[in-house]
Design a protein around this motif. Structure first.
Motif, PDB file in Angstrom:
ATOM      1  N   PRO A   4       0.823  -1.212   0.000  1.00  0.00           N
ATOM      2  CA  PRO A   4       0.000   0.000   0.000  1.00  0.00           C
ATOM      3  C   PRO A   4       0.855   1.259   0.000  1.00  0.00           C
ATOM      4  O   PRO A   4       1.971   1.270   0.517  1.00  0.00           O
ATOM      5  CB  PRO A   4      -0.805  -0.127   1.304  1.00  0.00           C
ATOM      6  CG  PRO A   4      -0.759  -1.575   1.663  1.00  0.00           C
ATOM      7  CD  PRO A   4       0.563  -2.070   1.161  1.00  0.00           C
ATOM      8  N   ASP A   5       0.350   2.342  -0.607  1.00  0.00           N
ATOM      9  CA  ASP A   5       1.053   3.611  -0.609  1.00  0.00           C
ATOM     10  C   ASP A   5       1.168   4.152   0.812  1.00  0.00           C
ATOM     11  O   ASP A   5       0.354   3.863   1.690  1.00  0.00           O
ATOM     12  CB  ASP A   5       0.308   4.619  -1.476  1.00  0.00           C
ATOM     13  CG  ASP A   5       0.382   4.269  -2.956  1.00  0.00           C
ATOM     14  OD1 ASP A   5       1.257   3.458  -3.327  1.00  0.00           O
ATOM     15  OD2 ASP A   5      -0.432   4.812  -3.727  1.00  0.00           O
ATOM     16  N   SER A  48       0.591   7.100   1.958  1.00  0.00           N
ATOM     17  CA  SER A  48      -0.545   7.919   2.396  1.00  0.00           C
ATOM     18  C   SER A  48      -1.705   7.047   2.865  1.00  0.00           C
ATOM     19  O   SER A  48      -2.403   7.378   3.826  1.00  0.00           O
ATOM     20  CB  SER A  48      -1.005   8.847   1.269  1.00  0.00           C
ATOM     21  OG  SER A  48      -1.432   8.100   0.144  1.00  0.00           O
ATOM     22  N   TYR A  49      -1.901   5.910   2.197  1.00  0.00           N
ATOM     23  CA  TYR A  49      -2.942   4.972   2.624  1.00  0.00           C
ATOM     24  C   TYR A  49      -2.606   4.402   3.998  1.00  0.00           C
ATOM     25  O   TYR A  49      -3.465   4.340   4.887  1.00  0.00           O
ATOM     26  CB  TYR A  49      -3.087   3.843   1.604  1.00  0.00           C
ATOM     27  CG  TYR A  49      -3.987   2.710   2.075  1.00  0.00           C
ATOM     28  CD1 TYR A  49      -5.362   2.791   1.939  1.00  0.00           C
ATOM     29  CD2 TYR A  49      -3.443   1.580   2.688  1.00  0.00           C
ATOM     30  CE1 TYR A  49      -6.186   1.766   2.393  1.00  0.00           C
ATOM     31  CE2 TYR A  49      -4.262   0.555   3.143  1.00  0.00           C
ATOM     32  CZ  TYR A  49      -5.616   0.653   2.994  1.00  0.00           C
ATOM     33  OH  TYR A  49      -6.427  -0.357   3.446  1.00  0.00           O
ATOM     34  N   TYR A  86     -10.085   8.359   2.350  1.00  0.00           N
ATOM     35  CA  TYR A  86      -8.839   8.254   1.596  1.00  0.00           C
ATOM     36  C   TYR A  86      -8.849   9.164   0.371  1.00  0.00           C
ATOM     37  O   TYR A  86      -9.898   9.434  -0.225  1.00  0.00           O
ATOM     38  CB  TYR A  86      -8.616   6.807   1.153  1.00  0.00           C
ATOM     39  CG  TYR A  86      -8.404   5.853   2.306  1.00  0.00           C
ATOM     40  CD1 TYR A  86      -7.146   5.712   2.882  1.00  0.00           C
ATOM     41  CD2 TYR A  86      -9.465   5.109   2.822  1.00  0.00           C
ATOM     42  CE1 TYR A  86      -6.945   4.837   3.950  1.00  0.00           C
ATOM     43  CE2 TYR A  86      -9.269   4.234   3.886  1.00  0.00           C
ATOM     44  CZ  TYR A  86      -8.011   4.105   4.445  1.00  0.00           C
ATOM     45  OH  TYR A  86      -7.827   3.246   5.506  1.00  0.00           O
ATOM     46  N   ARG A  87      -7.668   9.595  -0.040  1.00  0.00           N
ATOM     47  CA  ARG A  87      -7.526  10.419  -1.239  1.00  0.00           C
ATOM     48  C   ARG A  87      -7.959   9.631  -2.461  1.00  0.00           C
ATOM     49  O   ARG A  87      -7.921   8.397  -2.478  1.00  0.00           O
ATOM     50  CB  ARG A  87      -6.068  10.864  -1.396  1.00  0.00           C
ATOM     51  CG  ARG A  87      -5.521  11.696  -0.260  1.00  0.00           C
ATOM     52  CD  ARG A  87      -4.104  12.153  -0.564  1.00  0.00           C
ATOM     53  NE  ARG A  87      -3.266  11.046  -0.999  1.00  0.00           N
ATOM     54  CZ  ARG A  87      -2.050  11.186  -1.515  1.00  0.00           C
ATOM     55  NH1 ARG A  87      -1.533  12.399  -1.671  1.00  0.00           N
ATOM     56  NH2 ARG A  87      -1.341  10.133  -1.874  1.00  0.00           N
ATOM     57  N   GLU A 121      -6.624   9.021  -5.319  1.00  0.00           N
ATOM     58  CA  GLU A 121      -5.651   8.078  -5.875  1.00  0.00           C
ATOM     59  C   GLU A 121      -5.525   6.819  -5.026  1.00  0.00           C
ATOM     60  O   GLU A 121      -5.302   5.720  -5.550  1.00  0.00           O
ATOM     61  CB  GLU A 121      -4.277   8.739  -6.047  1.00  0.00           C
ATOM     62  CG  GLU A 121      -3.751   9.432  -4.821  1.00  0.00           C
ATOM     63  CD  GLU A 121      -4.071  10.913  -4.780  1.00  0.00           C
ATOM     64  OE1 GLU A 121      -3.162  11.698  -4.430  1.00  0.00           O
ATOM     65  OE2 GLU A 121      -5.216  11.294  -5.108  1.00  0.00           O
ATOM     66  N   ASP A 122      -5.710   6.976  -3.706  1.00  0.00           N
ATOM     67  CA  ASP A 122      -5.677   5.802  -2.834  1.00  0.00           C
ATOM     68  C   ASP A 122      -6.935   4.959  -2.992  1.00  0.00           C
ATOM     69  O   ASP A 122      -6.889   3.732  -2.859  1.00  0.00           O
ATOM     70  CB  ASP A 122      -5.506   6.227  -1.376  1.00  0.00           C
ATOM     71  CG  ASP A 122      -4.109   6.762  -1.077  1.00  0.00           C
ATOM     72  OD1 ASP A 122      -3.159   6.345  -1.773  1.00  0.00           O
ATOM     73  OD2 ASP A 122      -3.966   7.586  -0.163  1.00  0.00           O
ATOM     74  N   THR A 128      -6.399   2.884  -6.109  1.00  0.00           N
ATOM     75  CA  THR A 128      -5.475   1.793  -5.801  1.00  0.00           C
ATOM     76  C   THR A 128      -6.156   0.717  -4.973  1.00  0.00           C
ATOM     77  O   THR A 128      -5.965  -0.492  -5.212  1.00  0.00           O
ATOM     78  CB  THR A 128      -4.244   2.335  -5.049  1.00  0.00           C
ATOM     79  OG1 THR A 128      -3.512   3.186  -5.929  1.00  0.00           O
ATOM     80  CG2 THR A 128      -3.343   1.211  -4.578  1.00  0.00           C
ATOM     81  N   ALA A 129      -6.983   1.126  -4.004  1.00  0.00           N
ATOM     82  CA  ALA A 129      -7.697   0.155  -3.185  1.00  0.00           C
ATOM     83  C   ALA A 129      -8.642  -0.690  -4.032  1.00  0.00           C
ATOM     84  O   ALA A 129      -8.693  -1.921  -3.895  1.00  0.00           O
ATOM     85  CB  ALA A 129      -8.478   0.865  -2.086  1.00  0.00           C
TER      86      ALA A 129
END
Length: 233
Positions: free
Chosen positions: A2-3, A5-6, A139-140, A142-143, A146-147
């Motif tokens: 995971p990133d 930020s996540y 979450y943002r 972009e997150d 990705t999720a």
């Protein structure tokens, strides 16, 4: 992996829901009377739960479903009543224990496995469908993409999730929330544009073979949420 930020936001959410807000969320899951504002939130969550369930077959026998961010377990219970084998994952061990008690009381414990952990972990196995009600709204964008892509990697059929739609009311609530002392704040939501999110999902190469589908907005007083779905094309 995971990133960052996540991972950072996931840690903030775990602290909030397991230590600060767990009693409040237990009240949402009970029949206990609530104040006017919280009653609108409970009603809105009930409507959104029904909206997500409407995106799945009435008969879920043979389906294995992930309830990603299961909270008190209401959605998991409804999925099990339709015949699904359910895995309910939540960051908060205290909420998981509460959800297990709810399943025992409903006679559905044999059909639901609750566990504390990361809803995106590959260790949970493969699923026919995933539901993520109000668990990605912090979450943002972009997150979130990705999720969804990570969930798609171990999902056969469809993913149903919610966003916090970008509206003037939510923007005002977001600003007001920042006025509270830091220790009393809920982790802020991340309002998102439905059109931009759909565009991001459709353009992401990790979601090749998937398409966006039906979307519904639920607005009930202080509860505003937008359902989205992605399905295998």
């Amino acid at each position: 992996m995971p990133d960052a930020s996540y991972v950072r936001r996931r840690g903030e959410l775990q602290v909030y829901f397991d230590r600060t807000a767990v009693d409040a969320w237990k009240k949402f899951a009970s029949d206990e009377p609530l104040g006017r504002i919280r009653a609108t939130v409970r009603a809105g969550r009930d409507r959104m739960r029904a909206t997500l369930l409407a995106g799945l077959p009435d008969d879920l026998a043979g389906w294995r479903i992930l309830d990603a961010g299961c909270g008190a377990g209401h959605l998991s219970l409804e999925l099990a009543r339709r015949g699904a084998d359910v895995v309910g994952i939540d960051l908060s061990p205290e909420m998981v224990r509460f959800a297990e008690g709810q399943a025992e009381a409903a006679g559905l414990a044999a059909h639901i496995h609750f566990a504390a952990g990361d809803m995106l972990s590959d260790a949970h196995g493969r699923f026919d469908a995933v539901v993520a009600m109000d668990s990605l709204i912090h979450y943002r964008a972009e997150d979130v993409v990705t999720a969804v892509a990570r969930l798609a990697g171990h999902t056969e059929n469809r993913i149903l999730f919610t966003l916090a739609p970008r509206t003037p009311l939510l923007a005002a609530m977001h600003t007001i929330g920042r006025l509270f002392p830091r220790g009393d704040r809920a982790p802020s939501i991340e309002p998102a544009s439905l059109e931009r999110m759909a565009h991001r999902l459709e353009r992401d190469q990790r979601l090749d073979g998937w398409k966006t589908g039906h979307s519904t907005r639920v607005s009930s007083g202080f509860y505003i949420s937008q359902s989205m779905e992605v399905t295998r094309s």
